[in-house]
Motif scaffolding. Structure first.
Motif, mmCIF file in Angstrom:
data_model
loop_
_atom_site.group_PDB
_atom_site.id
_atom_site.type_symbol
_atom_site.label_atom_id
_atom_site.label_comp_id
_atom_site.label_asym_id
_atom_site.label_seq_id
_atom_site.Cartn_x
_atom_site.Cartn_y
_atom_site.Cartn_z
ATOM 1 N N ASP A 3 6.406 2.384 16.058
ATOM 2 C CA ASP A 3 6.343 1.309 15.084
ATOM 3 C C ASP A 3 6.322 1.911 13.701
ATOM 4 N N GLN A 4 6.770 1.122 12.755
ATOM 5 C CA GLN A 4 6.658 1.542 11.382
ATOM 6 C C GLN A 4 5.211 1.361 10.973
ATOM 7 N N GLY A 5 4.633 2.354 10.305
ATOM 8 C CA GLY A 5 3.240 2.290 9.894
ATOM 9 C C GLY A 5 3.085 1.634 8.538
ATOM 10 N N VAL A 6 1.836 1.471 8.126
ATOM 11 C CA VAL A 6 1.494 0.990 6.802
ATOM 12 C C VAL A 6 1.353 2.226 5.932
ATOM 13 N N ALA A 7 1.890 2.216 4.704
ATOM 14 C CA ALA A 7 1.870 3.436 3.914
ATOM 15 C C ALA A 7 1.661 3.172 2.432
ATOM 16 N N VAL A 8 1.083 4.136 1.781
ATOM 17 C CA VAL A 8 1.058 4.268 0.331
ATOM 18 C C VAL A 8 1.574 5.677 0.092
ATOM 19 N N PRO A 9 1.896 6.057 -1.144
ATOM 20 C CA PRO A 9 2.450 7.393 -1.352
ATOM 21 C C PRO A 9 1.610 8.488 -0.689
ATOM 22 N N VAL A 11 0.363 8.832 2.176
ATOM 23 C CA VAL A 11 -0.628 8.459 3.177
ATOM 24 C C VAL A 11 -0.010 7.379 4.062
ATOM 25 N N SER A 12 -0.195 7.509 5.381
ATOM 26 C CA SER A 12 0.333 6.470 6.262
ATOM 27 C C SER A 12 -0.545 6.328 7.488
ATOM 28 N N VAL A 13 -0.402 5.197 8.123
ATOM 29 C CA VAL A 13 -1.061 4.925 9.392
ATOM 30 C C VAL A 13 0.061 4.749 10.405
ATOM 31 N N ASP A 14 0.208 5.712 11.291
ATOM 32 C CA ASP A 14 1.272 5.652 12.281
ATOM 33 C C ASP A 14 0.778 4.965 13.544
ATOM 34 N N CYS A 15 1.681 4.264 14.209
ATOM 35 C CA CYS A 15 1.345 3.507 15.409
ATOM 36 C C CYS A 15 2.428 3.721 16.453
ATOM 37 N N HIS A 16 2.019 3.789 17.702
ATOM 38 C CA HIS A 16 2.972 3.837 18.808
ATOM 39 C C HIS A 16 2.298 3.270 20.051
ATOM 40 N N THR A 18 1.633 3.560 24.166
ATOM 41 C CA THR A 18 1.624 4.435 25.327
ATOM 42 C C THR A 18 0.826 3.772 26.436
ATOM 43 N N ASN A 19 1.453 3.600 27.603
ATOM 44 C CA ASN A 19 0.789 3.071 28.796
ATOM 45 C C ASN A 19 0.086 1.733 28.541
ATOM 46 N N GLY A 20 0.687 0.894 27.699
ATOM 47 C CA GLY A 20 0.121 -0.420 27.409
ATOM 48 C C GLY A 20 -0.868 -0.444 26.258
ATOM 49 N N TRP A 21 -1.199 0.717 25.701
ATOM 50 C CA TRP A 21 -2.137 0.822 24.591
ATOM 51 C C TRP A 21 -1.371 1.020 23.291
ATOM 52 N N THR A 22 -1.779 0.330 22.245
ATOM 53 C CA THR A 22 -1.238 0.572 20.912
ATOM 54 C C THR A 22 -2.139 1.612 20.264
ATOM 55 N N VAL A 23 -1.579 2.775 20.025
ATOM 56 C CA VAL A 23 -2.332 3.877 19.428
ATOM 57 C C VAL A 23 -2.148 3.827 17.919
ATOM 58 N N VAL A 38 -5.885 1.303 7.520
ATOM 59 C CA VAL A 38 -6.048 1.231 8.974
ATOM 60 C C VAL A 38 -6.294 -0.216 9.385
ATOM 61 N N ARG A 39 -7.173 -0.881 8.668
ATOM 62 C CA ARG A 39 -7.469 -2.289 8.964
ATOM 63 C C ARG A 39 -6.200 -3.131 8.870
ATOM 64 N N ALA A 40 -5.410 -2.953 7.815
ATOM 65 C CA ALA A 40 -4.176 -3.723 7.637
ATOM 66 C C ALA A 40 -3.197 -3.470 8.777
ATOM 67 N N ALA A 41 -3.121 -2.230 9.237
ATOM 68 C CA ALA A 41 -2.226 -1.910 10.357
ATOM 69 C C ALA A 41 -2.655 -2.650 11.613
ATOM 70 N N VAL A 42 -3.951 -2.655 11.912
ATOM 71 C CA VAL A 42 -4.444 -3.336 13.115
ATOM 72 C C VAL A 42 -4.223 -4.848 12.991
ATOM 73 N N VAL A 43 -4.503 -5.420 11.837
ATOM 74 C CA VAL A 43 -4.304 -6.859 11.637
ATOM 75 C C VAL A 43 -2.832 -7.214 11.846
ATOM 76 N N ARG A 44 -1.922 -6.413 11.304
ATOM 77 C CA ARG A 44 -0.485 -6.661 11.475
ATOM 78 C C ARG A 44 -0.096 -6.569 12.947
ATOM 79 N N LEU A 45 -0.604 -5.570 13.632
ATOM 80 C CA LEU A 45 -0.274 -5.396 15.054
ATOM 81 C C LEU A 45 -0.838 -6.538 15.897
ATOM 82 N N LEU A 46 -2.023 -7.015 15.574
ATOM 83 C CA LEU A 46 -2.582 -8.181 16.266
ATOM 84 C C LEU A 46 -1.685 -9.402 16.050
ATOM 85 N N ALA A 47 -1.209 -9.580 14.828
ATOM 86 C CA ALA A 47 -0.324 -10.710 14.524
ATOM 87 C C ALA A 47 0.987 -10.608 15.302
#
Length: 134
Positions: A3-9, A11-16, A18-23, A38-47
């Motif tokens: 997945d595309q992560g959330v980023a600022v210059p 700094v990024s939060v990467d997501c992928h 694996t085995n049914g888990w969003t890392v 990190v919070r924004a990434a999780v909120v987006r992934l929940l949505a």
């Protein structure tokens, strides 16, 4: 799957997935600057419909009270979506911060992402969080 992560210059939060888990990889200092990303990434992934998360802290060099607060906040959001959360962390200094905050016994900690995702998501949801793990 990536997945595309959330980023600022620089700094990024990467997501992928694996085995049914969003890392969610939190590889920077989990502090007042990085915790909201990190919070924004999780909120987006929940949505997007994701429900089962592994928060990867194995590359995080630092965790402060803002970071702990963010983890509790995302745990509550994941719980409202009937999801689950595991934390991958092998750093005793970071684990000590969880212990000082009284949170060590209420999370499922794993030494690595590989161990955290070894079993697919099951019935270990957060419905009765915070519960003390034995």
């Amino acid at each position: 799957m990536s997945d595309q992560g959330v980023a600022v210059p620089h700094v990024s939060v990467d997501c992928h997935v694996t085995n049914g888990w969003t890392v969610v990889e939190a590889n920077d200092e989990i502090d007042i600057a990085f915790a909201p990303l990190v919070r924004a990434a999780v909120v987006r992934l929940l949505a997007e419909g994701r429900r089962h998360f592994v928060l990867d802290l194995c590359g995080a060099p630092f965790l402060d009270s803002m970071g702990l607060g963010m983890i509790v906040a995302v745990t509550k959001r994941i719980r409202t979506q009937h999801g689950s959360l595991r934390i991958a962390c092998d750093d005793e200094r970071l684990l000590h911060v969880f212990a000082l905050g009284g949170l060590r016994p209420v999370y499922s900690f794993h030494d690595s992402v590989e161990k955290a995702v070894a079993q697919p998501p099951g019935g270990e949801g957060l419905a009765d969080w915070p519960r003390v793990r034995h």
